[in-house]
Design a protein around this motif. Structure first.
Motif, PDB file in Angstrom:
ATOM      1  N   GLU A  66      60.369 -73.514  31.076  1.00 54.64           N
ATOM      2  CA  GLU A  66      59.800 -73.328  29.737  1.00 54.64           C
ATOM      3  C   GLU A  66      60.062 -74.631  28.813  1.00 54.64           C
ATOM      4  O   GLU A  66      59.273 -74.947  27.974  1.00 54.64           O
TER       5      GLU A  66
ATOM      6  N   ARG B  92      63.507 -70.275  33.194  1.00 56.36           N
ATOM      7  CA  ARG B  92      63.624 -70.675  31.950  1.00 56.36           C
ATOM      8  C   ARG B  92      63.600 -72.142  31.814  1.00 56.36           C
ATOM      9  O   ARG B  92      63.383 -72.519  30.873  1.00 56.36           O
TER      10      ARG B  92
ATOM     11  N   SER C  14      65.336 -66.527  37.733  1.00 56.08           N
ATOM     12  CA  SER C  14      65.186 -66.273  36.365  1.00 56.08           C
ATOM     13  C   SER C  14      65.569 -67.530  35.673  1.00 56.08           C
ATOM     14  O   SER C  14      64.986 -68.108  34.594  1.00 56.08           O
TER      15      SER C  14
END
Length: 742
Positions: free
Chosen positions: A45, A42, A38
């Motif tokens: 992004e 992130r 995760s």
């Protein structure tokens, strides 16, 4: 399309439907690292370059691929593509390795980096670059340029050191938690011993802690459970290998642990297993059983025991097994290979093993060249694709080792069918230029013996052929003229025939049709005299058919290509068949038989696409556009012309800059514009430019499946005027670039 499954739970719904890419399927369960996954997503992004770093054996490669497969759709709309750089021996091959991984085909002399920039410029693509440490400078330079030119590109770099680029975000990957490491151990143990319990066993937890929870170390330990219990593994680790730490006393503990674990696995191997491990380290990338038996057998390791010893290394997770289009193959992890290479060096056997490796791949290339002219062409193409890392290693060895250059020239020349027939012209040009250049054989005597000269002659005519297809007239002429002169002096009739043939091909694409016909006929005569019959010879006959067709003799062109078609059917040859079908389709269009023309072109297109032959594919798409407009569908013809326009820059000068090849193109565009109007034509052509080669082929095949029924448009009146304005083609194809003579 392939997609990596999510074995440890459902995939994040934000990831969307399956997308294109080349990530391999996960063959066993991915354990742990949900929080790290995760966090990495992130980071992606907000940062376009994320570099996953960590000690060898920490699981960087598996983790990066696992996370990339689950990236949100908007980051990977055009796919997730992984590039394994560990087998790449030199920085100059990084671009070629990336192009190969992306499935890019480029026939031109454009720098490979420019080809990559053009391809990635507008794509939403996620790239995973793995194992770049030994080519870090070349990789960093390439990544910098790609990120600057492709604003939607995201890169996950995987290595033991950063690329040190502006905007790079580092993602240090720590070892597993003790609980996750124990669960990994138990999961792999159950693969060997289904009755094995959970990872909560205190001895398993302690073993994982002592292995610093490194995934590679844990998996290697689990691989020993056929012979040892966890308690015995702990005992051996504590008592026998406490001091087996690689490097000096200041080495990082995790580096020591990893080397200890690999050394421990090595110590637990039998003598034949250690010897095979060391010898397998000469392979660059995956290998098959036959290669292992030839390269590694003998001198202390019988050929007939290789399979059993290899099976033992598989059971211990020293060697990994994978299946692909070419069947079962094996590979070593980079860290395990490096350990084996050190042992091979200590045995003083590296040079001999690299020569055996070279000999195997010379033999493989020779066999594949012969088998190319057979029903097994597709299998040959797939085999060379799979073996490319090892073939590169063999080429590099030959071209850098004193006295071996003649074998490098032979190997580069023998792979002509792959360079020309499977869309690898740019890489072929790289090796061929090196092989015949001044640095092609350091330390080799200039007074080559006959076999050295023959290898050079082959490399020269293949270089000339590649340069012709790339549109590099100067280089083509130089190589072919040198080949012709040296072949005449040496009395090498085969090399002379090929030099004459390829010079005729050059005359064809530069519109010197009488000379092309003369040279091609002479080459075919020479081939008959020496008993040569293969794909090259048949291609010469197709090229002769083009030359006579362009001069107005369609019946003879059809006769030549029907003969080629029959021979291809007898021998199972398909690559040359595609070009013969192209000429026959052109003749059918000229005769007004549009259904036959389309049928022939669709068959040709499928073959070209299968072999990644962009030259054949774009010529076929151009002619399909022509046939489509003649069928009355100007809109689809405009789309196909636009699609061809996008492909040509990857092939070379559009339509070779040839008036002969350009005539049908101009006629097609003129008729479509007259039907649609300039604005609509340009709009549809731009839509075609957004299609990739895969999409074009799918579009053409889908049209056939829909069984469109169109009334063939009447054949245009033959113009015999040379005044200005749009011209209709004569019955003879493209004479005077689409204008007819009286």
């Amino acid at each position: 399309m392939r997609r990596t499954p999510c074995p440890d739970g459902p995939e994040d719904p934000s990831s969307g439907p399956p997308r294109p890419g080349n990530l391999p399927h996960e063959l066993n369960r991915f354990v742990g690292r949900a929080a790290e996954r995760s966090a990495l997503l992130r980071d992606l992004e907000t940062a376009r370059l994320v570099t996953v770093t960590g000690v060898g054996g920490v699981g960087k490669s598996r983790f990066a691929a696992h996370a990339a497969a689950r990236a949100p759709t908007h980051l990977r709309r055009d796919g997730v593509w992984r590039v394994e750089l560990t087998p790449v021996r030199g920085g100059e091959l990084v671009e070629h390795a990336l192009a190969q991984a992306l499935g890019l085909t480029d026939h031109t002399t454009r720098p490979p980096r420019q080809v990559l920039v053009d391809h990635l410029a507008e794509r939403h693509l996620l790239l995973v670059l793995d194992g770049y440490e030994h080519v870090v400078d070349a990789c960093a330079s390439l990544v910098r340029d790609l990120l600057r030119a492709a604003p939607r590109l995201r890169v996950i770099a995987v290595g033991r050191r950063p690329l040190t680029l502006a905007g790079e975000r580092l993602f240090p990957l720590a070892p597993l938690t003790a609980q996750d490491a124990a669960e990994l151990f138990a999961d792999r143990a159950r693969g060997l011993l289904p009755e094995f319990g959970s990872g909560a066993d205190p001895e398993v937890l302690e073993l994982c802690r002592r292995l610093d929870c490194l995934p590679l170390a844990v998996e290697l330990a689990a691989g020993r459970l056929r012979a040892l219990s966890p308690a015995q593994l702990l005992e051996r680790l504590d008592d026998r290998f406490r001091l087996l730490t690689g490097g000096g006393r200041d080495a990082l503990p995790r580096h020591q642990t990893l080397r200890t674990t690999i050394g421990w696995s090595h110590e637990l191997c039998t003598a034949p297993e250690r010897l095979l491990w060391a010898r397998l380290s000469v392979f660059s990338g995956p290998f098959d059983l036959e290669a292992a038996e030839y390269v590694c057998g003998g001198d202390g390791l019988r050929h007939d025991e290789i399979l059993d010893v290899l099976d033992a290394l598989l059971a211990q997770s020293v060697v990994l097994r994978e299946e692909g289009p070419g069947g079962v193959r094996y590979r070593l992890l980079d860290t395990v290979r490096a350990y084996g290479a050190e042992w091979l060096d200590s045995l003083g056997d590296t040079g001999r093993m690299r020569r055996r490796h070279r000999d195997w791949y010379l033999g493989l290339a020779t066999w594949c060249e012969l088998d190319w002219f057979s029903p097994r062409q597709s299998e040959v193409a797939a085999r060379i694709d799979a073996e490319l890392p090892n073939l590169r290693a063999a080429l590099e060895f030959c071209l850098s080792e004193p006295g071996e250059g003649h074998l490098g020239r032979y190997l580069a020349g023998t792979l002509w069918f792959y360079w020309a027939g499977c869309g690898r012209l740019a890489e072929g040009r790289h090796w061929l230029d090196r092989s015949v250049g001044p640095d092609g054989d350091p330390g080799e005597d200039e007074a080559d013996p006959d076999e050295y000269r023959d290898a050079r002659l082959k490399a020269l005519w293949v270089l000339g052929y590649v340069a012709v297809l790339q549109g590099d007239v100067v280089a083509a002429l130089a190589a072919l003229e040198e080949c012709r002169e040296e072949a005449e002096c040496a009395g090498n009739a085969t090399a002379l025939a090929y030099a004459v043939h390829r010079t005729g091909c050059l005359a064809l694409v530069t519109d010197d049709l009488p000379r092309a016909e003369r040279l091609l006929r002479a080459a075919l005569h020479r081939y008959r005299e020496i008993g040569e019959l293969n794909s090259n010879v048949l291609m010469g006959q197709v090229e002769l058919a083009m030359a006579v067709a362009f001069q107005g003799d369609l019946p003879q062109a059809v006769e030549l290509c029907e003969d080629v078609r029959d021979i291809c059917a007898d021998h199972g040859e398909r690559w040359t068949l595609a070009y013969a079908l192209y000429v026959l389709a052109f003749a059918a269009w000229n005769a007004g038989d549009l259904p036959k023309a389309r049928e022939l072109l669709v068959e040709s297109l499928v073959i070209d696409h299968e072999f990644h032959d962009l030259l054949g594919l774009v010529l076929t798409v151009e002619l399909l556009a022509l046939v489509t407009v003649a069928e009355g569908d100007a809109a689809e013809g405009a789309v196909l012309q636009g699609a061809a326009g996008r492909i040509w820059p990857s092939v070379g000068l559009p339509l070779f800059g040839s008036a002969q090849f350009n005539g049908p193109h101009e006629w097609c565009a003129a008729r479509a514009r007259a039907s649609l109007g300039d604005a609509r034509f340009d709009e549809l052509a731009r839509a075609g430019e957004r299609l990739g080669a895969d999409e074009v082929v799918a579009r053409v095949l889908a049209r056939g499946e829909r069984q469109w029924t169109t009334v063939p448009a009447p054949r245009p009146a033959r113009s015999t005027e040379n005044g200005p304005g749009t011209r209709e083609p004569a019955a003879s194809p493209t004479a005077n670039g689409g204008e007819t003579t009286g």
